[in-house]
Design an enzyme around this catalytic site. Sequence first.
Site, PDB file in Angstrom:
ATOM      1  N   GLY A   8      74.546  41.330  58.435  1.00 62.54           N
ATOM      2  CA  GLY A   8      75.794  41.675  57.756  1.00 62.54           C
ATOM      3  C   GLY A   8      76.541  40.432  57.338  1.00 62.54           C
ATOM      4  N   CYS A  28      69.811  39.123  62.991  1.00 61.81           N
ATOM      5  CA  CYS A  28      70.829  38.276  62.353  1.00 61.81           C
ATOM      6  C   CYS A  28      72.235  38.645  62.847  1.00 61.81           C
ATOM      7  CB  CYS A  28      70.676  38.324  60.833  1.00 61.81           C
ATOM      8  SG  CYS A  28      71.420  36.882  60.049  1.00 61.81           S
ATOM      9  N   TYR A  29      73.081  39.228  61.984  1.00 60.06           N
ATOM     10  CA  TYR A  29      74.415  39.583  62.469  1.00 60.06           C
ATOM     11  C   TYR A  29      74.307  40.526  63.677  1.00 60.06           C
ATOM     12  CZ  TYR A  29      79.275  41.173  62.497  1.00 60.06           C
ATOM     13  OH  TYR A  29      80.568  41.460  62.868  1.00 60.06           O
ATOM     14  N   HIS A  82      65.056  37.239  59.651  1.00 58.09           N
ATOM     15  CA  HIS A  82      64.944  38.590  59.091  1.00 58.09           C
ATOM     16  C   HIS A  82      63.479  39.036  59.088  1.00 58.09           C
ATOM     17  CE1 HIS A  82      69.077  39.206  57.747  1.00 58.09           C
ATOM     18  NE2 HIS A  82      69.101  37.893  57.613  1.00 58.09           N
ATOM     19  N   GLU A  87      62.373  41.854  58.558  1.00 63.26           N
ATOM     20  CA  GLU A  87      62.140  42.937  57.588  1.00 63.26           C
ATOM     21  C   GLU A  87      61.779  42.436  56.198  1.00 63.26           C
ATOM     22  OE1 GLU A  87      64.941  41.833  58.754  1.00 63.26           O
ATOM     23  OE2 GLU A  87      66.674  42.210  57.467  1.00 63.26           O
ATOM     24  N   ASP A 123      60.779  52.179  36.662  1.00 66.54           N
ATOM     25  CA  ASP A 123      61.577  53.118  37.455  1.00 66.54           C
ATOM     26  C   ASP A 123      61.937  54.366  36.663  1.00 66.54           C
ATOM     27  OD1 ASP A 123      61.439  50.820  38.951  1.00 66.54           O
ATOM     28  OD2 ASP A 123      63.506  50.227  38.526  1.00 66.54           O
ATOM     29  N   SER A 124      62.392  54.166  35.420  1.00 60.32           N
ATOM     30  CA  SER A 124      62.770  55.357  34.657  1.00 60.32           C
ATOM     31  C   SER A 124      61.526  56.126  34.222  1.00 60.32           C
ATOM     32  CB  SER A 124      63.664  55.013  33.475  1.00 60.32           C
ATOM     33  OG  SER A 124      63.154  53.941  32.734  1.00 60.32           O
ATOM     34  N   LYS A 140      60.601  49.203  44.761  1.00 62.98           N
ATOM     35  CA  LYS A 140      59.718  49.182  43.594  1.00 62.98           C
ATOM     36  C   LYS A 140      58.247  49.445  43.931  1.00 62.98           C
ATOM     37  CE  LYS A 140      60.381  47.330  39.611  1.00 62.98           C
ATOM     38  NZ  LYS A 140      61.418  47.933  38.817  1.00 62.98           N
TER      39      LYS A 140
END
Length: 537
Positions: A72, A99-100, A186, A188, A244-245, A392
């Site tokens: 955060g 982290c935070y 991190h 992740e 994406d669209s 994505k």
Amino acid sequence: MSTDAPFTEQPGGADSANPSGPVLVVDFGAQYAQLIARRVREANVYSEIVPHTVTASEIAAKRPSGIVLSGGPSSVYEEGAPRLDEGIFDLGVPVLGICYGFQVMATALGGEVAKTGQREYGSTAVRISDSGVLLDGQPAEQTAWMSHGDSVSRAPEGFEVLASTEGTPVAAFANDARRLYGVQWHPEVKHSTYGQAVLENFLHRAAGIPADWNSGNVIADQVAAIQAQVGSGRVICALSGGVDSAVAAALVHKAVGDQLVCVFVDHGLLRKDEARQVEEDYVKATGVRLVTVNAQKQFLDALTGVSDPETKRKIIGREFIRVFEKAQADLIAEAASEGDPIRFLVQGTLYPDVVESGGGTGTANIKSHHNVGGLPEDLQFELVEPLRTLFKDEVRAIGRELGLPEEIVSRQPFPGPGLGIRIVGEVTQERLDLLRDADAIVRAELTAAGQDAEIWQCPVVLLADVRSVGVQGDGRTYGHPIVLRPVSSEDAMTADWTRLPYDLLAKISNRITNEVDGVNRVVLDVTSKPPGTIEWE
Ligand SMILES: Nc1ncnc2c1ncn2[C@@H]1O[C@H](COP(=O)(O)OP(=O)(O)OP(=O)(O)O)[C@@H](O)[C@H]1O
Ligand SMILES: O=c1[nH]c(=O)c2[nH+]cn([C@@H]3O[C@H](COP(=O)(O)O)[C@@H](O)[C@H]3O)c2[nH]1
Ligand SMILES: NC(=O)CC[C@H](N)C(=O)O
Ligand SMILES: [Mg+2]
């Protein structure tokens, strides 16, 4: 796969010693909370995100099998910084702080956190002194992705320090008896090489959670959700020709067929040849009904005199909606006999668009993506965004499963605001034309060199307010620089600059300065994300 999916509790009244619930990701306003949830999904464990204001009893009621505290933007020692109900650490549920979240855990349990002045952003060397369960099986020296300015200076009592970095004496800690763990880096993000292994050690070994959750059929779930939302109503899809669209449109088409009309906006901020490509190739590949709107003048007029990035983004977001409203009115007029209003607007919004626009709990607004934070307040459409919790690469996989052609599914991303956010300074017709020429050269050379699959995307940026002196044909020039920003990434949440071959860079530089009037310098952006973002604005 969607973290919004309802959690079905198992019968049998499990207690905290026999948990059956999800892994809860406590969101402290992280850029990466949804990314953590997604990595947990990849480890075949179901997870949900909860805000940091959650209480210990609310947590206990969900009987979680584990808790992950996110990063955060705040500093724990500042007044008003988000805290955690400390009772959560006494529930007997295994906790991993990141982290935070690691810093919150350290403070809550009697350790110390300080501003060390040693900021670490991006790739950082980590030294493991004691692997414990959490870092088991990992090399003692490794690089991990960091993004912090504060550090744990003293671990709480009862905790073993597992790792350090040059600037951070306590970079990971563990209390096996209480099953409490934390890392400053991190795990992740994909750029932390052994990150997923840290999460899997925590989930499967420290917390003992089996790898038995499976994402199920995302397509079937989304099709059913779209049918429930839209019913027999008509739908407009904002279609850009991007991944994406295209995937969002294909899902909606599968769900409601001919109730869908796609609208492509040519706002004059597109790259060379883009409009033609969308009109011809996309329609050929998918057979959807497409309406193209030429709104070049409308966008350019609205952007005149504006150079602040956020203002540009908001203007572009607003003008997009104005175009869709006009298209809506035209479509209704065309089908006058039916006269049914078109209430729904489909957008290919992904999770990174939401989080960067400040859409998480307490998340900082990094930039307002035109389709999220840039939407006008008077928006009348009801949004249909089937990809809003996804990344994505998850979307590409869905696109392939839906049978979309590979040219569409593997296309490099191009932002909706287009060249408008790649001109640092005011957007003018002349600057757009210049940037379009430079961009076309870069794209052609990258393709010719076989680099397209290597890079995630390569923004080409015009520094319109910067000029430098050059010499061309024995004469003095006073021109603008073009910045090349080739990046590699998995999901656009983090990125590294791509090490393109020097001779390719030389060729691009040579061609741009020779062929594009007004440009006398080409520079390479060698910044990772963080601290840079991919786009310059
Ligand atoms: N020129 C455009 N015309 C109509 N809609 C657009 C246009 N550009 C963007 N959009 C809408 O905004 C959304 C977000 O844009 P974004 O660029 O993130 O996605 P995309 O273009 O679909 O995919 P990609 O990330 O591969 O470029 C799109 O999914 C689409 O709904
Ligand atoms: O449709 C979009 N509307 C926007 O307003 C927008 N801003 C950034 N991007 C794209 O998002 C990814 C992350 O970009 P940043 O690192 O610059 O935030 C990259 O892929 C960017 O190209 C956008 N896409
Ligand atoms: N990414 C984070 O969680 C950062 C934590 C804290 N704001 C720091 O700078 O150390
Ligand atoms: Mg796009």
